[in-house]
Enzyme design. Sequence first.
Site, mmCIF file in Angstrom:
data_model
loop_
_atom_site.group_PDB
_atom_site.id
_atom_site.type_symbol
_atom_site.label_atom_id
_atom_site.label_comp_id
_atom_site.label_asym_id
_atom_site.label_seq_id
_atom_site.Cartn_x
_atom_site.Cartn_y
_atom_site.Cartn_z
ATOM 1 N N GLY A 268 0.829 -1.195 0.000
ATOM 2 C CA GLY A 268 0.000 0.000 0.000
ATOM 3 C C GLY A 268 0.860 1.240 0.000
ATOM 4 C CG ASP B 186 -11.382 9.872 5.561
ATOM 5 O OD1 ASP B 186 -12.237 10.280 4.741
ATOM 6 O OD2 ASP B 186 -10.239 9.516 5.221
#
Length: 285
Positions: free
Chosen positions: A19, A133
């Site tokens: 990632g 978020d």
Amino acid sequence: MTLPNITMTMYDIDMREIGIGGYGKVFLAKDRMFKDRQVAIKKVVKIDEERDSAFKKEVTIMKLLDHPNICRLFETYDQGRVMYFVIEFCEGGDLFDRFSNHGPLPETVVAPIIKQVTSALKYAHSKGIAHRDLKLENICFCENSPSSTHVKVIDWGLAGSFEQGRMKSNVGTSTYSAPEVLDPEDEDDGYTCACDLWSLGIVAYIALSGKPPFWGSAKQQLARMKAEYYPLSGAFWDSVSDTAKDLIRHLLKVDVQARLSADQVLHHPWLEQHKVEPDFRLLTQ
């Protein structure tokens, strides 16, 4: 990648990136102390004092959170300009990837996911913490199996504490952000953890339909949000249960007082129809 000596002695690092984001890179590693346990090691660079403060805040918040549906922080290493987060590895990928590969998901899959995420939010809110978020990309599957619906909420980097009062920062991803975050009526008023429940409604809507409820320019989207104008009928929505649509309607409420709380969501008929059996392997890792 240069890692602290203690990290090298405790973990076998796979140097391939799994990632990458604006704050750093993520690598997969095997924990030498716990057989068969994999972890993710996130390397972030503190380019300035503001970023340093943000990372330390994230660590403080994650250390407060211990819940089966929240990705755990095992430990951190602070090496001057670089910080390493050793976190739980969710091998099944995120909900956005699952959605991208398979399209809109059936209620039998979405409902258990929403239930687990809501449980995580209820717990975090009880600790005075809002995620701020919540989105498809921040909900990850624990196992790499198409049939598994066990998930964890990740990435608490924008989380905020509301124990000392309302939150005021305009943070998050606009597609999922609540109208009171994007355009507060009075900037001094701020907003509450109810912003997470609006985001939860957006997650449910997209996962079930394949499209966001609001579209157009930023100004047009905000106007539609405030008017609560979005489709829940038509060719696709006609096949979705009334109870699922009822939950979405009660989450996408501009009036925060009318919006469901996490506890109310957990007792909503749609979620009570879909039981989630605990995976004790995950609870004991």
